[in-house]
Design a protein around this motif. Structure first.
Motif, PDB file in Angstrom:
ATOM      1  N   ILE A  60       0.822  -1.225   0.108  1.00 17.15           N
ATOM      2  CA  ILE A  60      -0.081  -0.029  -0.051  1.00 17.15           C
ATOM      3  C   ILE A  60       0.824   1.185  -0.036  1.00 17.15           C
ATOM      4  O   ILE A  60       1.823   1.630   0.892  1.00 17.15           O
ATOM      5  CB  ILE A  60      -0.905   0.015   1.132  1.00 17.15           C
ATOM      6  CG1 ILE A  60      -1.702  -1.258   1.279  1.00 17.15           C
ATOM      7  CG2 ILE A  60      -1.918   1.278   1.290  1.00 17.15           C
ATOM      8  CD1 ILE A  60      -2.756  -1.398   2.618  1.00 17.15           C
ATOM      9  N   ALA A  61       0.694   2.022  -0.855  1.00 21.78           N
ATOM     10  CA  ALA A  61       1.491   3.330  -1.010  1.00 21.78           C
ATOM     11  C   ALA A  61       1.141   4.306   0.080  1.00 21.78           C
ATOM     12  O   ALA A  61      -0.015   4.377   0.589  1.00 21.78           O
ATOM     13  CB  ALA A  61       1.104   4.230  -2.416  1.00 21.78           C
ATOM     14  N   PRO A  62       2.043   5.247   0.305  1.00 29.11           N
ATOM     15  CA  PRO A  62       1.838   6.052   1.633  1.00 29.11           C
ATOM     16  C   PRO A  62       0.438   7.096   1.426  1.00 29.11           C
ATOM     17  O   PRO A  62      -0.237   7.303   2.418  1.00 29.11           O
ATOM     18  CB  PRO A  62       2.882   7.179   1.269  1.00 29.11           C
ATOM     19  CG  PRO A  62       4.232   6.308   0.803  1.00 29.11           C
ATOM     20  CD  PRO A  62       3.339   5.318  -0.248  1.00 29.11           C
ATOM     21  N   ASN A  63      -0.208   7.313   0.276  1.00 28.94           N
ATOM     22  CA  ASN A  63      -1.257   7.883   0.148  1.00 28.94           C
ATOM     23  C   ASN A  63      -2.670   6.983   0.081  1.00 28.94           C
ATOM     24  O   ASN A  63      -3.687   7.286  -0.171  1.00 28.94           O
ATOM     25  CB  ASN A  63      -1.348   8.610  -1.345  1.00 28.94           C
ATOM     26  CG  ASN A  63      -1.290   7.617  -2.405  1.00 28.94           C
ATOM     27  OD1 ASN A  63      -1.435   6.345  -2.447  1.00 28.94           O
ATOM     28  ND2 ASN A  63      -1.351   8.198  -3.711  1.00 28.94           N
ATOM     29  N   GLY A  64      -2.257   5.596   0.504  1.00 29.52           N
ATOM     30  CA  GLY A  64      -3.508   4.910   0.673  1.00 29.52           C
ATOM     31  C   GLY A  64      -3.878   3.789  -0.570  1.00 29.52           C
ATOM     32  O   GLY A  64      -4.358   3.047  -0.650  1.00 29.52           O
ATOM     33  N   THR A  65      -3.013   4.280  -1.645  1.00 30.17           N
ATOM     34  CA  THR A  65      -3.505   3.399  -2.870  1.00 30.17           C
ATOM     35  C   THR A  65      -2.954   1.940  -2.889  1.00 30.17           C
ATOM     36  O   THR A  65      -1.765   1.691  -2.470  1.00 30.17           O
ATOM     37  CB  THR A  65      -2.826   4.100  -3.932  1.00 30.17           C
ATOM     38  OG1 THR A  65      -3.430   5.304  -4.249  1.00 30.17           O
ATOM     39  CG2 THR A  65      -3.102   3.330  -5.468  1.00 30.17           C
ATOM     40  N   LEU A  66      -3.941   0.999  -3.082  1.00 29.29           N
ATOM     41  CA  LEU A  66      -3.354  -0.454  -3.052  1.00 29.29           C
ATOM     42  C   LEU A  66      -2.557  -0.679  -4.462  1.00 29.29           C
ATOM     43  O   LEU A  66      -3.036  -0.349  -5.421  1.00 29.29           O
ATOM     44  CB  LEU A  66      -4.609  -1.304  -3.000  1.00 29.29           C
ATOM     45  CG  LEU A  66      -4.217  -2.749  -3.193  1.00 29.29           C
ATOM     46  CD1 LEU A  66      -3.463  -3.262  -1.939  1.00 29.29           C
ATOM     47  CD2 LEU A  66      -5.640  -3.752  -3.106  1.00 29.29           C
ATOM     48  N   MET A  67      -1.445  -1.030  -4.264  1.00 27.60           N
ATOM     49  CA  MET A  67      -0.399  -1.256  -5.273  1.00 27.60           C
ATOM     50  C   MET A  67      -0.133  -2.561  -5.757  1.00 27.60           C
ATOM     51  O   MET A  67       0.021  -2.997  -6.948  1.00 27.60           O
ATOM     52  CB  MET A  67       1.012  -0.721  -5.111  1.00 27.60           C
ATOM     53  CG  MET A  67       1.033   0.714  -4.567  1.00 27.60           C
ATOM     54  SD  MET A  67       0.405   1.907  -5.811  1.00 27.60           S
ATOM     55  CE  MET A  67       1.575   1.856  -6.820  1.00 27.60           C
TER      56      MET A  67
END
Length: 111
Positions: A60-67
């Protein structure tokens, strides 16, 4: 590498402590081990299965996006080398948005 690692299990903190003390592979674990006793997080990630959780791994990216997400049944473990490859690939692709990382990509400079 600039990330935070958290493991979450539907087992109690006492089970986690026993794993750390008794399982040689977990003896030196320094990251947080969270409990999800009621399966709230497991349900949110879609891995809850009639009272137990499947094995999931998420980047999960720092902005909350599931990568990335990977879900395995109970008797199939996760591969840390593959998780690290995906982690490094996501960092690389964050800088090189017009490129791609095929399945054999391992480090910057690979085709």
């Amino acid at each position: 590498m600039g990330c935070e690692i958290v493991t979450v299990s539907c087992d109690t903190k006492f089970v986690h402590l026993a794993w750390q003390r008794d399982e040689k592979e977990l003896a030196n674990v320094k990251f947080h081990m969270g409990q999800d006793r009621n399966g709230v997080l497991a349900k949110m990630f879609g891995v809850w299965n009639d009272g137990f959780a499947l094995r999931g791994a998420y980047l999960i990216a720092p902005n909350g996006t599931l990568m990335n997400s990977e879900v395995n049944f109970l008797n199939l473990g996760r591969n840390i080398d593959e998780l690290m490859r995906k982690f490094k690939a996501n960092i690389y692709l964050g800088k090189k948005t017009n490129e791609g990382c095929p399945s054999k990509w391992k480090d910057e400079g690979d085709a």
